[in-house]
Design an enzyme around this catalytic site. Structure first.
Site, PDB file in Angstrom:
ATOM      1  N   ARG A  23       7.565  -8.228  -7.683  1.00  0.00           N
ATOM      2  CA  ARG A  23       6.746  -9.210  -8.415  1.00  0.00           C
ATOM      3  C   ARG A  23       7.308  -9.564  -9.790  1.00  0.00           C
ATOM      4  NH1 ARG A  23       1.129  -6.357  -7.959  1.00  0.00           N
ATOM      5  NH2 ARG A  23       2.453  -4.625  -7.278  1.00  0.00           N
ATOM      6  N   LYS A  30      13.103  -3.510 -12.209  1.00  0.00           N
ATOM      7  CA  LYS A  30      11.906  -3.512 -13.069  1.00  0.00           C
ATOM      8  C   LYS A  30      12.013  -2.510 -14.211  1.00  0.00           C
ATOM      9  CE  LYS A  30       7.874  -1.787 -11.515  1.00  0.00           C
ATOM     10  NZ  LYS A  30       6.586  -1.845 -10.777  1.00  0.00           N
ATOM     11  N   TYR A 375      30.494 -18.676 -46.944  1.00  0.00           N
ATOM     12  CA  TYR A 375      30.896 -17.846 -45.814  1.00  0.00           C
ATOM     13  C   TYR A 375      31.787 -16.736 -46.356  1.00  0.00           C
ATOM     14  CZ  TYR A 375      33.070 -15.736 -41.860  1.00  0.00           C
ATOM     15  OH  TYR A 375      33.506 -14.781 -40.972  1.00  0.00           O
TER      16      TYR A 375
HETATM   17  C1  UD1 Z   1       0.678   4.370  -6.619  1.00  0.00           C
HETATM   18  C2  UD1 Z   1      -0.331   5.358  -6.065  1.00  0.00           C
HETATM   19  C3  UD1 Z   1      -1.726   4.900  -6.475  1.00  0.00           C
HETATM   20  C4  UD1 Z   1      -1.823   4.801  -7.964  1.00  0.00           C
HETATM   21  C5  UD1 Z   1      -0.723   3.890  -8.507  1.00  0.00           C
HETATM   22  C6  UD1 Z   1      -0.702   3.964 -10.013  1.00  0.00           C
HETATM   23  C7  UD1 Z   1       0.612   6.176  -4.004  1.00  0.00           C
HETATM   24  C8  UD1 Z   1       0.564   6.109  -2.519  1.00  0.00           C
HETATM   25  N1  UD1 Z   1      -0.228   5.379  -4.638  1.00  0.00           N
HETATM   26  O1  UD1 Z   1       0.432   3.142  -5.990  1.00  0.00           O
HETATM   27  O2  UD1 Z   1      -2.696   5.827  -5.993  1.00  0.00           O
HETATM   28  O3  UD1 Z   1      -3.091   4.292  -8.352  1.00  0.00           O
HETATM   29  O4  UD1 Z   1       0.564   4.306  -8.036  1.00  0.00           O
HETATM   30  O5  UD1 Z   1       0.155   2.974 -10.521  1.00  0.00           O
HETATM   31  O6  UD1 Z   1       1.392   6.929  -4.545  1.00  0.00           O
HETATM   32  N2  UD1 Z   1       8.379   4.164  -5.980  1.00  0.00           N
HETATM   33  C9  UD1 Z   1       9.567   4.703  -5.550  1.00  0.00           C
HETATM   34  N3  UD1 Z   1       9.867   4.644  -4.222  1.00  0.00           N
HETATM   35  C10 UD1 Z   1       9.030   4.110  -3.307  1.00  0.00           C
HETATM   36  C11 UD1 Z   1       7.811   3.564  -3.771  1.00  0.00           C
HETATM   37  C12 UD1 Z   1       7.513   3.595  -5.120  1.00  0.00           C
HETATM   38  O7  UD1 Z   1      10.354   5.207  -6.346  1.00  0.00           O
HETATM   39  O8  UD1 Z   1       9.373   4.115  -2.127  1.00  0.00           O
HETATM   40  C13 UD1 Z   1       8.076   4.210  -7.414  1.00  0.00           C
HETATM   41  C14 UD1 Z   1       7.944   2.851  -8.037  1.00  0.00           C
HETATM   42  O9  UD1 Z   1       9.202   2.427  -8.548  1.00  0.00           O
HETATM   43  C15 UD1 Z   1       6.959   3.119  -9.166  1.00  0.00           C
HETATM   44  C16 UD1 Z   1       6.094   4.229  -8.611  1.00  0.00           C
HETATM   45  O10 UD1 Z   1       6.838   4.824  -7.590  1.00  0.00           O
HETATM   46  O11 UD1 Z   1       7.612   3.562 -10.330  1.00  0.00           O
HETATM   47  C17 UD1 Z   1       4.772   3.722  -8.096  1.00  0.00           C
HETATM   48  O12 UD1 Z   1       5.046   2.838  -7.050  1.00  0.00           O
HETATM   49  P1  UD1 Z   1       4.101   1.633  -6.708  1.00  0.00           P
HETATM   50  O13 UD1 Z   1       4.620   0.916  -5.549  1.00  0.00           O
HETATM   51  O14 UD1 Z   1       3.817   0.846  -7.916  1.00  0.00           O
HETATM   52  O15 UD1 Z   1       2.794   2.445  -6.261  1.00  0.00           O
HETATM   53  P2  UD1 Z   1       1.400   1.834  -6.007  1.00  0.00           P
HETATM   54  O16 UD1 Z   1       1.359   1.259  -4.663  1.00  0.00           O
HETATM   55  O17 UD1 Z   1       1.023   0.995  -7.145  1.00  0.00           O
END
Ligand code: UD1
Ligand code: CA
Length: 490
Positions: A23, A30, A375
């Site tokens: 996004r 990001k 300058y």
């Molecule tokens: C996650 C939590 C959610 C919480 C939210 C807070 C889970 C399943 N859910 O959701 O409960 O409220 O964070 O912001 O954990 N990332 C990886 N690898 C992946 C997926 C994500 O490194 O495969 C990292 C992302 O870069 C990020 C963080 O993990 O820094 C959170 O990932 P994001 O996809 O934002 O999680 P949410 O779905 O928002």
């Protein structure tokens, strides 16, 4: 920056930073987007460092080379773990643990996209984890709009499980307490829970949050620390949130400096990076941006409309409508308005640089003045010297750059060109309008310009009938009449 707290020392911190950040709609990952002058992942590392972890692991995936290159530069002490595919937060932490073979004790998990998280909050989270003898402790918050977050399903003072937005029932969607995505785990509990993960959910991902239900089923305690200041838990998913978090972090940075004795006339238009250092009784006027490792000493006044990048400002200096980078501005110096100080500029105490002056690699001595329209590149100007309006230090011959030296208490007249390499000694003068190509010795006056000729009657002959010719005729007639009156003794 918060001091490292040896009391809350943990075995490891794992920072999840492998997500694609779709996004953001960006060519760069990001976590490399900047808030308060630092990448979000660097801020996360700064915050984690407050726990003095034995090991600090950053999990990278999407555009891992770019993230790894950045980390090698700003945080060479971290270990990089690779998550090959974005299979979910559970898989990300699995990748992190693979860099921590045999880890035991406390493992803190945080995210690389939560720039407002305060180090004190992590310290409090670890303290709560220990005080309650938890196997898992989750940072939670009650937020005005919980949409998109995982919801905390409580059971007394424990957490039963965390349910993601897309998997939640209507009743669960009504829960206002959210998972901040920041945890302390007992390493064994984490390892067992991760091993058991299955992607049985609407997103087909491995959820780190499922470790909680697993721990509970194994009879372990899962507690929560609810942070009242919920803004600390807010992440960045798009550019609008990036701007909002950046504005909030800036407000917090300014509030801290105001508490420490800095006057900020207009916090809404003043930006101070996380790495800046300010003394008591510094004043920041509207439109000021202090970036990088800029430091400002006591009593200095900066702005309005000034940008300083990696600049050192001395006590009681006055920097007005200026753009400066990698420059040293000494005590009691005055700069501006409309000055441009490029890297390598050093202004000694009480020097003055004025309007429409550009400097590069210029070392200006105590009390020396470069007041107008100059300058000044590759230059050394001695103490007490004065550089006249419109002087150009011609440092470039189209191939190489050369240095010009002006000694102490010397005087360069207006509109001179000093063609480098050239030296003007101590106590020397250069006549206005000179082009200097030869060294000038101590006490000498250098004059290098055409002899002036005044040609009588030129306007009357060449510009007859013009207002200039009429003005000249009238002035000459008046002079003549005056002369006649003097002669006749009237
Ligand atoms: C996650 C939590 C959610 C919480 C939210 C807070 C889970 C399943 N859910 O959701 O409960 O409220 O964070 O912001 O954990 N990332 C990886 N690898 C992946 C997926 C994500 O490194 O495969 C990292 C992302 O870069 C990020 C963080 O993990 O820094 C959170 O990932 P994001 O996809 O934002 O999680 P949410 O779905 O928002
Ligand atoms: Ca998120």
């Amino acid at each position: 920056m918060v001091e490292q707290d040896s009391q809350s020392r943990v075995a490891a911190v794992v920072i999840m930073a492998a997500g694609a950040g779709t996004r953001m709609r960006s060519a760069i990952p990001k976590v490399l987007h900047r808030v308060a002058g630092k990448s979000m992942v660097a801020l996360a590392i700064d915050t984690a460092d407050a726990l003095a972890p034995d090991r600090l692991v950053v999990v990278v995936g999407h555009q891992r080379e770019l993230v790894a290159e950045h980390l090698a530069e700003v945080a060479p002490h971290v270990t990089i773990a690779v998550q090959e595919q974005p299979l979910g937060t559970g898989d990300a932490v699995r990748a992190g643990l693979s860099a921590l073979p045999g880890v035991s004790g406390e493992v803190v998990v945080t995210s690389g996209d939560v720039p407002l998280l305060a180090p004190e909050t992590l310290v409090d989270l670890v303290a709560a984890h220990r005080a309650e003898a938890n196997a898992v402790t989750v940072l939670t918050a009650v937020v005005p709009d919980p949409t998109g977050y995982g919801r905390i399903v409580r059971e007394g003072d424990e957490i039963a499980r965390i349910v993601e937005q897309s998997d939640a029932t209507d009743a669960e969607l009504g829960l206002a307490e959210i998972n901040a995505g920041i945890y302390v785990f007992d390493a064994a509990t984490l390892g067992e829970g991760l091993a058991a993960l299955q992607a049985r959910n609407t997103q087909g991902e491995l959820y780190l949050t499922d470790v909680i239900a697993h721990a509970r089923a194994a009879g372990r305690r899962v507690g929560a620390l609810m942070v009242a200041d919920y803004l600390q838990t807010e992440g960045v998913n798009d550019r609008i949130q990036l701007a909002e978090r950046a504005a909030e972090l800036n407000r917090r940075i300014l509030s801290r400096w105001m508490a420490e004795g800095v006057t900020v006339l207009d916090p809404a238009t003043t930006w101070v990076h996380a790495g800046v250092d300010l003394a008591e009784d510094v004043t920041l006027l509207p439109g000021t941006s202090l970036e990088g490792a800029t430091s400002v000493s006591r009593g200095a006044v900066i702005g309005p409309d000034t940008t300083l990048i990696d600049v050192e400002v001395g006590e009681n200096a006055r920097v007005l409508r200026t753009h400066a980078e990698l420059a040293v501005i000494g005590p009691d110096v005055t700069v501006g308005p409309f000055s441009y100080l490029r890297p390598g500029t050093e202004l000694a105490a009480r020097a003055h640089v004025g309007a429409f002056v550009e400097m590069k690699k210029a070392v200006i001595g105590e009390g020396a003045k470069v007041p107008h329209l100059t300058y000044c590149g590759d230059a050394v100007v001695g103490a007490g010297s004065n550089i006249g309006a419109g002087t150009i230090f011609a440092n470039y011959d189209g191939v190489g750059k050369y240095t010009t030296t002006v000694g102490e208490h010397s005087f360069v007249g207006s509109d001179s060109v000093l063609v480098a390499p050239v030296q003007i000694a101590d106590g020397a003068y250069v006549a206005a309008g000179s082009t200097i190509t030869v060294d000038v010795g101590p006490g000498e006056l250098a004059v290098s310009r055409g002899q002036q000729r005044n040609i009588k009657g030129w306007v009357e002959r060449k510009r007859a009938g013009t207002p200039s010719a009429q003005a000249a005729a009238a002035a000459l007639a008046a002079h003549e009449q005056e002369a006649t009156q003097m002669e006749s003794g009237e």
